[in-house]
Motif scaffolding. Structure first.
Motif, PDB file in Angstrom:
ATOM      1  N   GLU A 246     -11.171   3.491   1.190  1.00 11.89           N
ATOM      2  CA  GLU A 246     -12.139   2.698   0.412  1.00 11.89           C
ATOM      3  C   GLU A 246     -11.917   2.881  -1.086  1.00 11.89           C
ATOM      4  O   GLU A 246     -11.916   1.908  -1.863  1.00 11.89           O
ATOM      5  N   VAL A 247     -11.717   4.117  -1.521  1.00 12.46           N
ATOM      6  CA  VAL A 247     -11.516   4.401  -2.945  1.00 12.46           C
ATOM      7  C   VAL A 247     -10.215   3.777  -3.437  1.00 12.46           C
ATOM      8  O   VAL A 247     -10.159   3.184  -4.523  1.00 12.46           O
ATOM      9  N   ALA A 248      -9.158   3.907  -2.656  1.00 11.90           N
ATOM     10  CA  ALA A 248      -7.861   3.358  -3.060  1.00 11.90           C
ATOM     11  C   ALA A 248      -7.916   1.841  -3.155  1.00 11.90           C
ATOM     12  O   ALA A 248      -7.368   1.242  -4.101  1.00 11.90           O
ATOM     13  N   ARG A 249      -8.569   1.217  -2.214  1.00 11.89           N
ATOM     14  CA  ARG A 249      -8.671  -0.246  -2.222  1.00 11.89           C
ATOM     15  C   ARG A 249      -9.491  -0.720  -3.423  1.00 11.89           C
ATOM     16  O   ARG A 249      -9.127  -1.694  -4.100  1.00 11.89           O
ATOM     17  N   ALA A 250     -10.590  -0.038  -3.714  1.00 10.01           N
ATOM     18  CA  ALA A 250     -11.429  -0.414  -4.854  1.00 10.01           C
ATOM     19  C   ALA A 250     -10.692  -0.258  -6.175  1.00 10.01           C
ATOM     20  O   ALA A 250     -10.952  -0.992  -7.136  1.00 10.01           O
ATOM     21  N   ALA A 251      -9.753   0.695  -6.238  1.00 11.73           N
ATOM     22  CA  ALA A 251      -8.997   0.924  -7.472  1.00 11.73           C
ATOM     23  C   ALA A 251      -7.857  -0.066  -7.645  1.00 11.73           C
ATOM     24  O   ALA A 251      -7.254  -0.127  -8.724  1.00 11.73           O
ATOM     25  N   GLY A 252      -7.534  -0.824  -6.604  1.00 10.17           N
ATOM     26  CA  GLY A 252      -6.529  -1.867  -6.764  1.00 10.17           C
ATOM     27  C   GLY A 252      -5.273  -1.735  -5.943  1.00 10.17           C
ATOM     28  O   GLY A 252      -4.295  -2.458  -6.178  1.00 10.17           O
ATOM     29  N   ALA A 253      -5.267  -0.860  -4.942  1.00 13.13           N
ATOM     30  CA  ALA A 253      -4.091  -0.713  -4.085  1.00 13.13           C
ATOM     31  C   ALA A 253      -4.252  -1.535  -2.818  1.00 13.13           C
ATOM     32  O   ALA A 253      -5.362  -1.821  -2.372  1.00 13.13           O
ATOM     33  N   ARG A 254      -3.144  -1.914  -2.238  1.00 11.77           N
ATOM     34  CA  ARG A 254      -3.161  -2.424  -0.867  1.00 11.77           C
ATOM     35  C   ARG A 254      -3.115  -1.213   0.048  1.00 11.77           C
ATOM     36  O   ARG A 254      -2.240  -0.363  -0.085  1.00 11.77           O
ATOM     37  N   VAL A 255      -4.066  -1.121   0.960  1.00 12.40           N
ATOM     38  CA  VAL A 255      -4.164   0.031   1.843  1.00 12.40           C
ATOM     39  C   VAL A 255      -3.696  -0.362   3.238  1.00 12.40           C
ATOM     40  O   VAL A 255      -4.138  -1.374   3.795  1.00 12.40           O
ATOM     41  N   VAL A 256      -2.800   0.445   3.786  1.00  9.33           N
ATOM     42  CA  VAL A 256      -2.263   0.220   5.124  1.00  9.33           C
ATOM     43  C   VAL A 256      -2.512   1.468   5.954  1.00  9.33           C
ATOM     44  O   VAL A 256      -2.283   2.591   5.493  1.00  9.33           O
TER      45      VAL A 256
END
Length: 327
Positions: free
Chosen positions: A82-92
């Motif tokens: 959730e944190v990584a996605r909110a910061a702008g990464a594509r999460v897999v």
């Protein structure tokens, strides 16, 4: 030190300041090279967001250096995704990549699978537990791959201060940094192994560092140890595949991250030794277990842990990867 290594140090060791951003973006534009940044992550909600935000702000929005920023989550139980996605990464999710091959725990497993969900000509790996992260980590390791056509693999080098607790509490609340005391497994295990068995690699300051970049055309031909041995394995195999002169290192300053306890480091060292032993023998393996001791109510109690013995094959041998390249 071998004369060959001394020459290599003078030719293939740089500082991040040697390649300003405008030079890198010009080289990237001229060559058409695409760059992917991959963060393997497991329960890193405290640090992953700042790393992703820094890369996106400095190297995607301010300058067009990074084309793809991917966090591969290997089963976090916290808010890492959730944190990584909110910061702008594509999460897999690790388990969603190549589902026909059941995933096993380990950093190398995540890095191997990341080749299937990224598209860059150059792939940069960055650990997700770094503190006070700077975009220099990425520009440093990517730079030579954009400006030196005969360089194929680049490791970051840096100081690794050891955090020492000055009193009770959370690390960082009452602690001090001791310069030059980080990298215990490097100094006690990896560096002696490399100097004795692969002396051409003796010039690498941080052979086990998690920040490195390589051309996809090299990575897809290398086997990936599934666990902590992945850094040593890739370095040794890259040497045998493309030669010393195609390897390089770049000074990016200081690396601060979460340190592990002695027993965790022991398990890491065992995995690294096993990776080295396999490359030396390519045959019989030593017993793939490590017994450690903890003090219990009745004295010291043994705890035995498996040492990962599996490696993933070169990605070019995977049907799904080959089909993606044709498409």
């Amino acid at each position: 030190m071998l004369e060959e290594v001394e020459r290599w140090l003078s030719r293939r060791s740089w500082s991040v300041t040697d390649r300003p951003l405008d030079r890198l973006t010009a080289a990237k534009r001229a060559s058409g090279t695409t760059v992917s940044v991959v963060l393997p992550a497991l329960d890193e909600e405290r640090t992953v967001g700042e790393i992703v935000a820094e890369i996106r702000r400095e190297l995607i929005e301010k300058v067009p250096l990074v084309d793809e920023l991917v966090v591969v989550d290997s089963g976090s139980r916290d808010r890492t995704a959730e944190v990584a996605r909110a910061a702008g990464a594509r999460v897999v999710r690790r388990d969603d990549v190549l589902p026909r091959v059941p995933a096993v725990p380990g950093k190398g497993e995540v890095l191997w699978r990341s080749l299937l969900v990224t598209h860059g000509d150059v792939i940069a790996f960055v650990d997700a537990d770094l503190k006070e992260f700077s975009a220099d980590f990425v520009t440093g390791i990517v730079g030579p791959l954009l400006t030196e056509p005969d360089v194929h693999f680049v490791k970051a080098m840096y100081d690794r201060p050891m955090t020492v607790m000055d009193g009770p509490g959370d690390p960082g609340d009452a602690s001090s940094a001791t310069a030059g005391q980080g990298g215990r497994v490097t100094e006690l295990m990896a560096r002696p192994l490399l100097n004795m068995h692969w002396p051409q690699l003796a010039g690498f300051v941080q052979p086990l560092g998690g920040e490195y970049a390589a051309r996809r055309s090299l990575l897809e031909r290398l086997p990936f140890p599934v666990g902590y041995g992945v850094e040593l394995g890739l370095l040794v195999d890259a040497l045998h595949t493309v030669g010393l002169d195609a390897l390089a290192q770049v000074d990016v300053g200081v690396r601060r991250h979460r340190h592990q306890d002695g027993q965790a480091l022991g398990r890491m060292a065992a995995s690294i030794y096993r990776t080295a032993q396999l490359r030396l023998a390519r045959g019989h393996l030593v017993r793939p277990e490590l017994t450690q001791f903890v003090r219990g109510a009745s004295g010291f109690e043994p705890r035995t842990y498996p040492v990962d013995t599996e490696e993933r094959p070169p990605m070019v041998e995977i049907d799904e990867y080959a089909k993606r390249r044709v498409a």
